[in-house]
Design a protein around this motif. Structure first.
Motif, PDB file in Angstrom:
ATOM      1  N   UNK A   1       0.804  -1.227   0.000  1.00 16.57           N
ATOM      2  CA  UNK A   1       0.000   0.000   0.000  1.00 16.57           C
ATOM      3  C   UNK A   1       0.839   1.280   0.000  1.00 16.57           C
ATOM      4  N   UNK A   2       2.149   1.163  -0.180  1.00 17.73           N
ATOM      5  CA  UNK A   2       2.980   2.369  -0.239  1.00 17.73           C
ATOM      6  C   UNK A   2       2.611   3.199  -1.456  1.00 17.73           C
ATOM      7  N   UNK A   3       2.777   4.498  -1.329  1.00 19.36           N
ATOM      8  CA  UNK A   3       2.425   5.423  -2.400  1.00 19.36           C
ATOM      9  C   UNK A   3       3.503   5.399  -3.488  1.00 19.36           C
ATOM     10  N   UNK A   4       3.082   5.137  -4.726  1.00 13.17           N
ATOM     11  CA  UNK A   4       4.000   5.171  -5.861  1.00 13.17           C
ATOM     12  C   UNK A   4       3.416   6.105  -6.917  1.00 13.17           C
ATOM     13  N   UNK A   5       4.259   6.614  -7.820  1.00 12.48           N
ATOM     14  CA  UNK A   5       3.760   7.545  -8.837  1.00 12.48           C
ATOM     15  C   UNK A   5       2.705   6.903  -9.740  1.00 12.48           C
ATOM     16  N   UNK A   6       1.761   7.711 -10.208  1.00 15.03           N
ATOM     17  CA  UNK A   6       0.747   7.228 -11.140  1.00 15.03           C
ATOM     18  C   UNK A   6       1.426   6.628 -12.363  1.00 15.03           C
ATOM     19  N   UNK A   7       0.831   5.568 -12.877  1.00 20.57           N
ATOM     20  CA  UNK A   7       1.377   4.913 -14.058  1.00 20.57           C
ATOM     21  C   UNK A   7       2.448   3.891 -13.748  1.00 20.57           C
ATOM     22  N   UNK A   8       2.826   3.777 -12.484  1.00 18.95           N
ATOM     23  CA  UNK A   8       3.828   2.787 -12.087  1.00 18.95           C
ATOM     24  C   UNK A   8       3.142   1.460 -11.822  1.00 18.95           C
ATOM     25  N   UNK A   9       3.911   0.385 -11.964  1.00 18.44           N
ATOM     26  CA  UNK A   9       3.316  -0.932 -11.803  1.00 18.44           C
ATOM     27  C   UNK A   9       3.969  -1.765 -10.714  1.00 18.44           C
ATOM     28  N   UNK A  10       3.907  -3.060 -10.931  1.00 20.89           N
ATOM     29  CA  UNK A  10       4.379  -4.032  -9.952  1.00 20.89           C
ATOM     30  C   UNK A  10       5.851  -3.839  -9.595  1.00 20.89           C
ATOM     31  N   UNK A  11       6.671  -3.556 -10.586  1.00 29.83           N
ATOM     32  CA  UNK A  11       8.106  -3.354 -10.334  1.00 29.83           C
ATOM     33  C   UNK A  11       8.316  -2.232  -9.318  1.00 29.83           C
ATOM     34  N   UNK A  12       7.531  -1.170  -9.429  1.00 29.15           N
ATOM     35  CA  UNK A  12       7.698  -0.009  -8.555  1.00 29.15           C
ATOM     36  C   UNK A  12       7.108  -0.243  -7.165  1.00 29.15           C
ATOM     37  N   UNK A  13       6.012  -0.970  -7.096  1.00 29.56           N
ATOM     38  CA  UNK A  13       5.455  -1.337  -5.784  1.00 29.56           C
ATOM     39  C   UNK A  13       6.464  -2.217  -5.047  1.00 29.56           C
ATOM     40  N   UNK A  14       7.060  -3.154  -5.776  1.00 28.94           N
ATOM     41  CA  UNK A  14       8.066  -4.031  -5.194  1.00 28.94           C
ATOM     42  C   UNK A  14       9.276  -3.222  -4.728  1.00 28.94           C
ATOM     43  N   UNK A  15       9.723  -2.292  -5.556  1.00 29.40           N
ATOM     44  CA  UNK A  15      10.882  -1.449  -5.197  1.00 29.40           C
ATOM     45  C   UNK A  15      10.595  -0.646  -3.937  1.00 29.40           C
ATOM     46  N   UNK A  16       9.442  -0.012  -3.893  1.00 26.74           N
ATOM     47  CA  UNK A  16       9.087   0.789  -2.721  1.00 26.74           C
ATOM     48  C   UNK A  16       9.052  -0.082  -1.471  1.00 26.74           C
ATOM     49  N   UNK A  17       8.405  -1.227  -1.561  1.00 22.67           N
ATOM     50  CA  UNK A  17       8.273  -2.123  -0.417  1.00 22.67           C
ATOM     51  C   UNK A  17       9.632  -2.656   0.035  1.00 22.67           C
ATOM     52  N   UNK A  18      10.429  -3.152  -0.901  1.00 27.58           N
ATOM     53  CA  UNK A  18      11.711  -3.766  -0.546  1.00 27.58           C
ATOM     54  C   UNK A  18      12.702  -2.739  -0.008  1.00 27.58           C
ATOM     55  N   UNK A  19      12.546  -1.478  -0.430  1.00 28.13           N
ATOM     56  CA  UNK A  19      13.478  -0.433   0.021  1.00 28.13           C
ATOM     57  C   UNK A  19      13.297  -0.086   1.493  1.00 28.13           C
ATOM     58  N   UNK A  20      12.269  -0.601   2.135  1.00 25.96           N
ATOM     59  CA  UNK A  20      12.043  -0.330   3.559  1.00 25.96           C
ATOM     60  C   UNK A  20      12.787  -1.313   4.460  1.00 25.96           C
ATOM     61  N   UNK A  21      13.376  -2.337   3.886  1.00 22.89           N
ATOM     62  CA  UNK A  21      14.077  -3.359   4.687  1.00 22.89           C
ATOM     63  C   UNK A  21      15.378  -2.812   5.264  1.00 22.89           C
ATOM     64  N   UNK A  22      15.744  -3.299   6.440  1.00 20.05           N
ATOM     65  CA  UNK A  22      16.974  -2.855   7.103  1.00 20.05           C
ATOM     66  C   UNK A  22      18.233  -3.262   6.344  1.00 20.05           C
ATOM     67  N   UNK A  23      18.211  -4.420   5.687  1.00 27.48           N
ATOM     68  CA  UNK A  23      19.406  -4.896   4.989  1.00 27.48           C
ATOM     69  C   UNK A  23      19.530  -4.346   3.569  1.00 27.48           C
ATOM     70  N   UNK A  24      18.596  -3.494   3.168  1.00 26.99           N
ATOM     71  CA  UNK A  24      18.605  -2.915   1.822  1.00 26.99           C
ATOM     72  C   UNK A  24      19.052  -1.455   1.899  1.00 26.99           C
ATOM     73  N   UNK A  25      20.046  -1.133   1.108  1.00 23.09           N
ATOM     74  CA  UNK A  25      20.559   0.243   1.050  1.00 23.09           C
ATOM     75  C   UNK A  25      19.708   1.081   0.103  1.00 23.09           C
ATOM     76  N   UNK A  26      19.398   0.518  -1.072  1.00 25.08           N
ATOM     77  CA  UNK A  26      18.595   1.226  -2.076  1.00 25.08           C
ATOM     78  C   UNK A  26      18.063   0.216  -3.082  1.00 25.08           C
ATOM     79  N   UNK A  27      16.970   0.596  -3.714  1.00 27.09           N
ATOM     80  CA  UNK A  27      16.419  -0.183  -4.819  1.00 27.09           C
ATOM     81  C   UNK A  27      16.302   0.763  -6.002  1.00 27.09           C
ATOM     82  N   UNK A  28      16.657   0.273  -7.184  1.00 28.53           N
ATOM     83  CA  UNK A  28      16.671   1.078  -8.402  1.00 28.53           C
ATOM     84  C   UNK A  28      15.676   0.490  -9.387  1.00 28.53           C
TER      85      UNK A  28
END
Length: 187
Positions: free
Chosen positions: A130-157
Motif C-alpha cells: 500500500x505504499x504510495x508510488x507515482x501514477x502509471x507505475x506498476x508491480x516493479x515499482x510497488x516491489x521497489x518501494x516495499x523492498x526499500x524499507x528493509x533494514x538490509x537494503x541500502x537502495x532499490x533502483x
C-alpha cells in the motif's frame, strides 16, 4: 597547561593505528550506488534512441552479513545465471553487467553493497503493497518501494519499461529520478 592539553599530549604518546583506508573503502557503497544509477540512466537513453525498452529492478543491500548466506524475502525461480564473480567496481566487469541490464529479465538483480552481483532473476516479496508510488507505475515499482524499507537494503533502483524513468528508492519512497528527455537527474 590546561588539563585538556595534558590529556592530548599523553594520548599522543600511546600506540596508534591509522584505519583511514578501511573507513574509506567502507564508503564504497556510495560509489556502487552512483554506478548503478548511471548504468540505468545510460540504459534509459539507449532505450529512447533505439526504441527497445527494458524494465530493470536492482536491489543493493548489505547481504554478506546474512546468516548462512541466505536472504529471506527473495526466491530464485530458475537457475541463477550469475555463476561467476562479477563486481561493478572492477572495470572489466562493468560492460558485462551493463549488457545484462539490457536484457529484459523477469525478476531483480541483487547486488551486495560492495558491488558484487549476487543474483539475477530473483523474485522479491512485497511486504507493504500500500505504499504510495507515482501514477502509471506498476508491480516493479510497488516491489521497489516495499523492498526499500528493509533494514538490509541500502537502495532499490528501477528503470521503467513504459516511461524510461530511472528512480532510486529508499525507505519506501523514491529519492532521485532521471528521465532522458528531462536532462540531469532530479533529487
Amino acid at each position: 597547561m590546561t588539563e585538556e592539553v595534558t590529556n592530548n599530549q599523553e594520548q599522543d604518546k600511546l600506540p596508534q593505528v591509522d584505519f583511514s583506508f578501511q573507513f574509506n573503502t567502507a564508503k564504497e557503497h556510495e560509489k556502487v550506488e552512483s554506478i548503478i544509477f548511471d548504468l540505468l540512466c545510460d540504459q534509459a537513453k539507449l532505450s529512447c534512441s533505439k526504441g527497445k525498452r527494458a524494465g530493470v529492478l536492482v536491489v543493493l543491500g548489505n547481504f554478506d552479513s546474512s546468516k548462512n548466506h541466505t536472504v529471506f524475502g527473495m526466491r530464485q525461480i530458475e537457475k541463477n545465471p550469475i555463476q561467476k564473480y562479477l563486481n561493478l567496481l572492477v572495470r572489466q566487469h562493468c560492460k558485462e553487467i551493463a549488457s545484462l541490464m539490457g536484457v529484459n529479465y523477469d525478476g531483480a538483480f541483487v547486488m551486495n553493497r560492495n558491488g558484487q552481483v549476487l543474483g539475477l532473476g530473483i523474485y522479491l516479496t512485497v511486504d507493504q503493497p500500500m505504499l504510495d508510488i507515482p501514477d502509471g507505475s506498476g508491480t516493479r515499482h510497488i516491489t521497489a518501494a516495499s523492498f526499500s524499507t528493509r533494514e538490509d537494503v541500502q537502495a532499490v533502483f528501477t528503470l521503467s519499461e513504459e516511461t524510461n524513468i530511472v528512480r532510486i528508492w529508499k525507505g519506501g519512497v523514491f529519492t532521485k529520478q532521471y528521465h532522458p528527455e528531462d536532462g540531469p537527474a532530479q533529487d
